[in-house]
Design a protein around this motif. Structure first.
Motif, PDB file in Angstrom:
ATOM      1  N   LYS A   1       0.839  -1.196   0.000  1.00 52.17           N
ATOM      2  CA  LYS A   1       0.000   0.000   0.000  1.00 52.17           C
ATOM      3  C   LYS A   1       0.878   1.253   0.000  1.00 52.17           C
ATOM      4  N   TRP A   2       0.410   2.250  -0.665  1.00 55.42           N
ATOM      5  CA  TRP A   2       1.125   3.528  -0.654  1.00 55.42           C
ATOM      6  C   TRP A   2       0.159   4.706  -0.804  1.00 55.42           C
ATOM      7  N   LEU A   3       0.571   5.828  -0.231  1.00 58.09           N
ATOM      8  CA  LEU A   3      -0.153   7.099  -0.367  1.00 58.09           C
ATOM      9  C   LEU A   3       0.829   8.126  -0.901  1.00 58.09           C
ATOM     10  N   LEU A   4       0.495   8.718  -2.029  1.00 58.65           N
ATOM     11  CA  LEU A   4       1.339   9.735  -2.654  1.00 58.65           C
ATOM     12  C   LEU A   4       0.646  11.091  -2.495  1.00 58.65           C
ATOM     13  N   ILE A   5       1.288  12.011  -1.790  1.00 60.00           N
ATOM     14  CA  ILE A   5       0.730  13.356  -1.580  1.00 60.00           C
ATOM     15  C   ILE A   5       1.470  14.325  -2.489  1.00 60.00           C
ATOM     16  N   ILE A   6       0.737  14.934  -3.398  1.00 63.08           N
ATOM     17  CA  ILE A   6       1.324  15.913  -4.313  1.00 63.08           C
ATOM     18  C   ILE A   6       0.832  17.291  -3.878  1.00 63.08           C
TER      19      ILE A   6
END
Length: 814
Positions: free
Chosen positions: A185-190
């Motif tokens: 799982k991953w969360l990418l915050i741009i």
């Protein structure tokens, strides 16, 4: 997607994987809406990744999570984070990678610069880390392509992607592929995804560098709704931030301040009003007060002293560990917005022009029709850009907008500093001069919507190079304020207008003379009768010279001068002038012309003042019939005639008939003129008198109370009505000592009745102000004394009581 081993993206992230070349993957950009593309028959979309693997790059990622999830967030947790729980709860429902098993979620937090988007994303990142121990959390500032690539390189290093530091490697494509094939799982915050050009549809755009995986989620923060549209983020996945709630704003302001700095609660509330509950502005203010040790009260004084001082405070930098340190991402509120404005200026010049234009108008309810005329489609696109950046917001009434208060202030300052005030002020004046209708009671709804914007624009009128537009707006605004019965404000505006017209056109120009006449009416409305008489006399002489003795405007000047004589109890002189004017108007204009009917009304009024009630009643009745015929039953002149007729009936003891007309008149005046117009207020007073005369004391008391509150608010403590009340209050005090029928008191009451200026109605039509008698109790008092009656002046006594309330109200009104 191909199922062969050589094209399986998952194998890219297997430990110690072999080299890969010319790999082809399914195009995730067409899958990010989940079921919209998946499951459609005969659809197969591929993307060639051969360009970035041509150097046989390989990956060395440790898929074992025992060593912990990757974390590339560049900030520590904000221990002072406050509130926003509803927003965070909603966010934490939709950003976890497993929130949607069928899609790689894309979520956006939108809002004005400084509203707190980054801080919410930061807090959300820590909460995801705490709840999902095996979830990678990556942070990418999208300020420009360079910060984006540097952040991707850090992600590559965290994932131990082989070749990530190779000078020939395409870092962005490497990381995209790695995350697209990641089994964890991953969360990418741009963050700061504000530049819409960076997320356009061309091949090199950042939108083509975003990974896709059912194991991942992407959270954007942006000031620009166009970015969300470019990324095709679902409306349900966009969270729009507004200002802090007041309790949250108070808590944020108090952080770091000592008790003595925040001891004045009211000052704190007022300061938050100034700062519009904007988080960054609040933090900036708090930081300044912590640094200098000043109290909230003093900081508020700085803010309220001038717009320039407030801009100076909003432009001060301050230390904030949770914000970027680069020169392009500085802290101050003003700088934050100007960066966005510069972006708009480059991409959509018309939107920048509109924002400048709006900054010289009132902040609320700006109609699209007040903006410079352009192609309709271009105009809507420009407005859309400003809405997308949250600089403006659309009201429920379509085509009408509000500009953020502080954004407006920053833009005004920018115009001054960049030398754009002359061009912008000229443009605003020109547009207002076209959009502003000639003000009259009949079109009040139209011009009252534009009036607040014109009043703001006039503050910058000296910068306008279009004198014609400036003169027109100045005249219309001054006339509007006079029509509203705001005589003190009207006086100031008409003095400016007279000076402007005299300078531009000369003292004898008809427009200058009309302005002088209106100035006299504003003075007359405040009881400054001598000055009004002097100006009317001069204006009449000049109009005779310039226009001739029988010109309609000259005849109006004769009426205006007669009004001042009337107000000074010079009834015979006034009646003679009214009669002469009436006869000339019948010859020049006709018997039913509105101006002729004004003269007929005035003759009725002066007859009533001299005690000729039957004659006055007949004239009022005739005038009323003609005004209903010519002007209509709801015209304000018709309503004043109804009031005059009702007063005559009242004075002759016909209370029920008078009351019926008073009620009809009050209802219509409230509708046509508004509750705070002086004429409407006097109608309330008249209704109170007739209610009292019929023994309905409780009803009369409520009406008197309403009258006094409105008089104090609208007319002010220096108006003759207030002065008259003060004299009656002194008489009331004597009554308490000597008794109501004491001979000395009777003489004082007679003297007061003779010397007190009688109250008047003030109405304006075709550049003419009419005096209309309403102070019935003074007339009754005089009659009782002259007839030798011992009847107590009950209206005078009642006024004594309410004068005390009136003065108390005036003394406590700011």
């Amino acid at each position: 997607m191909s199922t062969t081993d050589s094209t399986d993206p998952a194998k890219l992230l297997q430990p110690r994987s072999t080299a890969v070349a010319n790999t082809e993957f399914g195009n995730h950009t067409n899958l990010h809406q989940g079921d919209q593309n998946i499951g459609q028959s005969n659809v197969h979309v591929t993307y060639n990744y051969g360009t970035w693997v041509s150097q046989n790059a390989s990956f060395d990622y440790d898929g074992d999570q025992s060593s912990g999830a990757c974390w590339t967030v560049p900030f520590g947790r904000n221990k002072d984070f406050i509130g926003r729980e509803l927003v965070l709860n909603r966010l934490l429902e939709i950003i976890p990678p497993d929130a949607d098993k069928d899609d790689c979620q894309q979520i956006a937090i939108e809002g004005l610069g400084g509203i707190g988007k980054t801080q919410i994303a930061l807090e959300a990142a820590f909460r995801i880390r705490d709840k999902y121990k095996d979830c990678h959390v990556f942070w990418v500032p999208a300020i420009d392509i360079s910060t984006f690539e540097n952040a991707y390189r850090e992600i590559g290093r965290a994932l131990k992607i082989h070749g990530i530091d190779d000078t020939q490697a395409d870092v962005k494509q490497l990381v995209k592929a790695a995350l697209s094939g990641c089994n964890n799982k991953w969360l990418l915050i741009i963050d700061n995804a504000d530049d819409v050009d960076l997320f356009s549809t061309n091949k090199a755009a950042l939108s083509n560098l975003l990974p896709f995986s059912l194991m991942g989620s992407i959270l954007f923060t942006t000031r620009n709704d166009e970015v969300s549209q470019k990324l095709d983020i679902r409306r349900e996945s966009i969270i729009r931030l507004s200002e802090l709630g007041r309790s949250e704003a108070v808590e944020m302001l108090q952080k770091g301040l000592s008790a003595h700095q925040i001891s004045d609660i009211q000052s704190m509330i007022s300061l938050l009003d100034f700062l519009a509950d904007l988080p960054l502005a609040i933090k900036q203010a708090s930081a300044y007060m912590v640094k200098t040790g000043i109290k909230v009260t003093r900081y508020l004084e700085y803010c309220s002293s001038s717009d320039e001082r407030l801009i100076e405070l909003l432009s001060k930098d301050f230390e904030d560990r949770a914000r970027y340190k680069s020169t392009d991402a500085r802290n101050p509120v003003a700088t934050t917005w100007l960066i966005s404005f510069n972006d708009i200026s480059r991409s959509k010049p018309l939107a920048a022009k509109y924002l400048q234009h709006m900054s010289l108008l009132a902040e609320k309810n700006i109609s699209k029709h007040l903006l410079p005329l352009d192609d309709e489609m271009e105009a809507y696109e420009a407005i859309g850009v400003l809405r997308a950046y949250a600089f403006i917001s659309e009201r429920a009434e379509k085509g009408s907008y509000d500009i953020h208060r502080l954004v407006r202030l920053v833009m005004q300052n920018w115009l001054v500093k960049e030398g754009g005030l002359k061009i912008c002020s000229t443009s605003v004046m020109q547009r207002l001069s076209i959009a502003y209708p000639h003000p009259d009671h009949a079109n009040k709804d139209a011009w009252t919507k534009i009036l607040p914007h014109a009043l703001v624009a006039l503050k910058y009128q000296e910068h306008s190079s279009d004198m014609e537009a400036r003169l027109r707006v100045m005249y219309d605004v001054s006339r509007s304020i006079l029509l509203l019965g705001r005589y003190k404000d009207a006086e100031q505006l008409w003095r400016q207008t007279v000076d402007l017209y005299t300078t531009a056109l000369g003292i004898e120009h008809p427009y200058t003379l009309a302005s002088r006449s209106s100035l006299a009416k504003a003075l007359y409305g405040q009881g400054k009768n001598e000055e009004a008489k002097h100006i009317h006399q001069q204006t009449l002489e000049l109009r005779i010279k310039v226009l001739g003795a029988e010109h309609p405007d000259t005849l109006l000047s004769r009426t205006n001068l007669a009004n001042t004589l009337y107000s000074q109890d010079q009834y015979k002189e006034a009646e003679k002038m009214y009669q002469q004017t009436f006869e000339l108007q019948v010859q020049v204009l006709g018997a039913e012309h509105p101006n002729t009917l004004f003269s007929m009304y005035n003759i009725a009024s002066v007859a009533y003042r001299q005690g000729r009630y039957k004659e006055a009643e007949q004239l009022f009745q005739k005038t009323l019939e003609l005004r209903v015929k010519v002007l209509g039953p709801e015209h304000h002149d018709t309503l004043f005639t109804m009031n005059g007729l009702a007063i005559i009936l009242y004075l002759q003891g016909q209370y029920k008939e008078a009351e019926q007309i008073f009620k009809q008149t009050l209802a219509l005046q409230t509708k046509v003129l508004g509750i705070e117009h002086p004429g409407t207020i006097y109608s309330i007073y008249n209704l109170a008198c007739v209610s009292y005369r019929q023994g309905r004391y409780e009803e009369a008391e409520q009406l008197f109370q309403q009258t006094l509150e409105l008089r104090c608010k609208v007319l002010g403590p220096e108006h003759p009505d207030t002065v008259s009340s003060s004299e009656k209050l002194e008489l009331s005090k004597k009554e308490q000592v000597l008794g109501a029928e004491d001979p000395e008191l009777l003489l004082s009451r007679e003297s007061l009745a003779q010397c007190t200026k009688e109250q008047v109605f003030l109405a304006e039509h075709s550049n003419m102000l009419l005096s209309q008698a309403v102070d019935s109790d003074t007339v009754i008092s005089r009659e009782n004394i002259l007839l030798g009656k011992k009847e107590i002046d009950f209206f005078g006594l009642l006024q004594n009581i309410y004068s005390f309330i009136y003065l108390k109200l005036c003394s406590t009104t700011p």
